[in-house]
Design a protein around this motif. Structure first.
Motif, PDB file in Angstrom:
ATOM      1  N   HIS A 106      -5.570   5.473  10.037  1.00  0.00           N
ATOM      2  CA  HIS A 106      -4.836   4.203   9.971  1.00  0.00           C
ATOM      3  C   HIS A 106      -3.479   4.350   9.299  1.00  0.00           C
ATOM      4  CE1 HIS A 106      -5.316   3.048   5.690  1.00  0.00           C
ATOM      5  NE2 HIS A 106      -4.670   1.944   5.973  1.00  0.00           N
ATOM      6  N   TYR A 109      -0.435   4.189  11.602  1.00  0.00           N
ATOM      7  CA  TYR A 109       0.104   2.927  12.099  1.00  0.00           C
ATOM      8  C   TYR A 109       1.421   2.572  11.408  1.00  0.00           C
ATOM      9  CZ  TYR A 109      -4.819   2.479  13.539  1.00  0.00           C
ATOM     10  OH  TYR A 109      -6.064   2.701  14.059  1.00  0.00           O
ATOM     11  N   THR A 110       1.630   3.127  10.227  1.00  0.00           N
ATOM     12  CA  THR A 110       2.856   2.793   9.506  1.00  0.00           C
ATOM     13  C   THR A 110       4.091   3.216  10.300  1.00  0.00           C
ATOM     14  OG1 THR A 110       2.801   4.889   8.277  1.00  0.00           O
ATOM     15  CG2 THR A 110       1.701   3.006   7.273  1.00  0.00           C
ATOM     16  N   GLU A 129       0.344  -4.378  15.228  1.00  0.00           N
ATOM     17  CA  GLU A 129      -0.521  -5.315  14.517  1.00  0.00           C
ATOM     18  C   GLU A 129      -1.928  -5.323  15.115  1.00  0.00           C
ATOM     19  OE1 GLU A 129       1.364  -9.132  14.331  1.00  0.00           O
ATOM     20  OE2 GLU A 129       2.704  -8.534  12.698  1.00  0.00           O
ATOM     21  N   VAL A 132      -3.685  -2.443  13.600  1.00  0.00           N
ATOM     22  CA  VAL A 132      -4.095  -2.764  12.231  1.00  0.00           C
ATOM     23  C   VAL A 132      -5.354  -3.634  12.248  1.00  0.00           C
ATOM     24  CG1 VAL A 132      -3.467  -3.984  10.117  1.00  0.00           C
ATOM     25  CG2 VAL A 132      -1.774  -2.538  11.264  1.00  0.00           C
ATOM     26  N   VAL A 136      -9.034  -2.904  10.600  1.00  0.00           N
ATOM     27  CA  VAL A 136      -9.728  -3.817   9.687  1.00  0.00           C
ATOM     28  C   VAL A 136     -11.169  -4.030  10.149  1.00  0.00           C
ATOM     29  CG1 VAL A 136      -9.826  -6.196   8.841  1.00  0.00           C
ATOM     30  CG2 VAL A 136      -7.629  -4.986   8.907  1.00  0.00           C
ATOM     31  N   LYS A 161      -8.276  -7.178   5.197  1.00  0.00           N
ATOM     32  CA  LYS A 161      -7.265  -7.952   5.933  1.00  0.00           C
ATOM     33  C   LYS A 161      -6.146  -8.407   4.990  1.00  0.00           C
ATOM     34  CE  LYS A 161      -8.842 -10.855   8.934  1.00  0.00           C
ATOM     35  NZ  LYS A 161      -9.473 -12.064   9.532  1.00  0.00           N
ATOM     36  N   HIS A 163      -5.307  -6.998   2.161  1.00  0.00           N
ATOM     37  CA  HIS A 163      -4.562  -5.797   1.776  1.00  0.00           C
ATOM     38  C   HIS A 163      -3.516  -5.437   2.819  1.00  0.00           C
ATOM     39  CE1 HIS A 163      -3.490  -1.652   1.176  1.00  0.00           C
ATOM     40  NE2 HIS A 163      -4.177  -1.271   2.241  1.00  0.00           N
ATOM     41  N   GLU A 164      -3.931  -5.391   4.078  1.00  0.00           N
ATOM     42  CA  GLU A 164      -2.986  -5.032   5.140  1.00  0.00           C
ATOM     43  C   GLU A 164      -1.862  -6.062   5.251  1.00  0.00           C
ATOM     44  OE1 GLU A 164      -2.863  -2.237   6.669  1.00  0.00           O
ATOM     45  OE2 GLU A 164      -4.765  -1.439   5.936  1.00  0.00           O
TER      46      GLU A 164
END
Length: 449
Positions: A106, A109-110, A129, A132, A136, A161, A163-164
């Motif tokens: 994950h 994804y950044t 998104e 992401v 989650v 969720k 946190h993201e």
């Protein structure tokens, strides 16, 4: 206490394996920060909070095209890799492999989110998104299954969720140049990681009580240790980041300095909750004098190329280590010996300046290695200071609430009479719902502007 013991944060590769050899019932123990359950929580505090700090750093550095962006992303990936042996010590190699597959991936994804922001590409942002959201769902399912429902999948999903959403909001505000909002959300998101580690530690220790010798992760002593972990590690992260931004003369430097001041205020409140207003005032005087100001002087002197001023500023940090160590020794009635505290603080300051010097020299991989070492070191400081306070005043940390005015740094109070699945998640659910509402209202308002 030997100096080496004070300096070592007691966070090895087998992070979550209890270090206690004999089983002792929790109710028979004197209050202490050094239980298997408290260690579990501290290890999770460290790994999860560092993940948040590095995730935000990697995204903003990548967006700026900074020279150290690649090193920041390497550090973020290594943080994820370091979680694998910790998970293996609890859930075995198979569980650890599944965790690593989900969690480490994950971080990729950044790059998608950063590229979407650089290209102002709404479609790419929407796709990122979705990735992401899929993470989650998958990660919360993993946590719910691994803990056998002690951390309900629904509660885990809300926590992850939020946190993201916080990582994204910090990044979005940074991109928009709203640095005040970015730093405020950074502090909120940082503290939220300690809420997650508290809940996860409670779930694991309830699931496997014998592995953790029937100790609990939410005792007043464990809460104190976690509070000090949060304050100390945030201080290091802000100090190291602030010095870099001061050297680069970035637009958001003043706002990082604001965050440092806010951290200092929280630290002062924590000291005051234990040692009263006079103790808090003494703390602030020592903390602000040859400490925060001296770090700023090092930055200014480095920009000027004035080696004499750099040496003078570093000498002030050495004096701060002596003064603050003396303060801690006196405050704790030498339960934390002043000489050991002085040595630890001197080592902390050396790691701050080492990180900065390597950054200035352009040795970014080394700078992030030092950053990670310095960040981890603060959890040893929190452990030893917490232990000294609890040893000094055990009655204050019996099976009752922490000092009433202890600042909220991401930790909950004790709830020993309730099972973890009921005790933590009712309150956690309300907190997460409130946080989510605030975050998404902000996002909606930003989109309308």
């Amino acid at each position: 206490m030997k100096i080496r013991k004070l300096l070592a944060p007691a966070l090895g590769l087998s992070l979550l394996v209890p270090a206690f050899g004999t089983t002792v019932q929790a109710e028979e123990m004197k209050p202490t920060v050094n239980t298997p359950a408290a260690q579990l929580r501290a290890d999770l505090d460290y790994l999860l909070s560092e993940h948040f700090v590095l995730a935000v750093t990697a995204m903003t550095k990548s967006y700026d095209g900074a020279k150290d962006a690649e090193a920041a992303n390497k550090a973020l990936d290594q943080n994820a890799a370091d979680m694998t042996p910790a998970i293996a010590s609890v859930y075995g190699e198979e569980g650890a492999a599944e965790f690593e597959r989900i969690f480490r991936e994950h971080n990729n994804y950044t790059a998608d989110l950063v590229n979407a922001a650089k290209g102002n590409d709404e479609n790419a942002r929407a796709e990122a998104e979705k990735e992401v959201a899929a993470f989650v769902e998958e990660f919360s399912t993993f946590l719910g299954t691994a803990t056998e429902g002690k951390l309900p999948k629904e509660a885990a999903e809300e926590a992850v969720k939020v946190h993201e959403a916080q990582v994204l909001e910090v990044f979005d505000n940074y991109v928009e140049g709203d640095y005040k909002e970015a730093n405020e959300t950074f502090r909120e998101g940082y503290k939220h990681m300690y809420v997650i580690s508290d809940a996860l530690a409670g779930a694991i220790t309830t699931q496997m009580p014998e592995k953790f010798e029937n100790t609990k992760s939410d005792t007043p002593a464990a809460d104190l240790r976690s509070a000090l972990n949060s304050l100390a590690a945030e201080h290091f992260a802000l100090a190291a980041t602030g010095m870099q931004k001061g050297f680069d003369q970035t637009e958001d430097y003043d706002f990082v300095s604001w965050s440092e001041d806010a951290n200092t205020a929280d630290f002062k409140a924590a000291i005051g909750s234990v040692y009263g207003e006079e103790g808090a005032a003494q703390f602030e005087k020592v903390w602000q004098g040859n400490h925060i100001n001296a770090q700023a002087e090092i930055v200014a002197a480095t920009l000027e190329g004035d080696d004499t001023k750099i040496s003078e500023a570093k000498a002030k940090l050495d004096q701060f280590a002596m003064d603050f160590g003396t303060f801690l020794g006196g405050a704790t009635a030498e339960n934390l010996p002043a000489k050991d505290a002085q040595a630890a603080i001197k080592q902390h300051e050396a790691l701050v300046t080492q990180t900065f010097d390597q950054y200035v020299a352009g040795d970014y991989d080394a700078a992030y290695q030092s950053f990670r070492e310095g960040y981890k070191f603060m959890f040893g400081v929190g452990q030893n200071l917490g232990n000294a306070i609890v040893t000094q005043m055990p009655d204050k940390f019996e099976a009752s609430a922490m000092p009433g005015d202890m600042p909220k740094t991401g930790m909950g109070g004790t709830s020993e009479s309730l099972p973890v699945s009921a005790m933590t998640f009712a309150g956690l659910g309300s907190l997460l719902a409130l946080t989510a509402v605030v975050l998404f209202r902000r996002k909606a308002a930003n989109q309308q502007q």
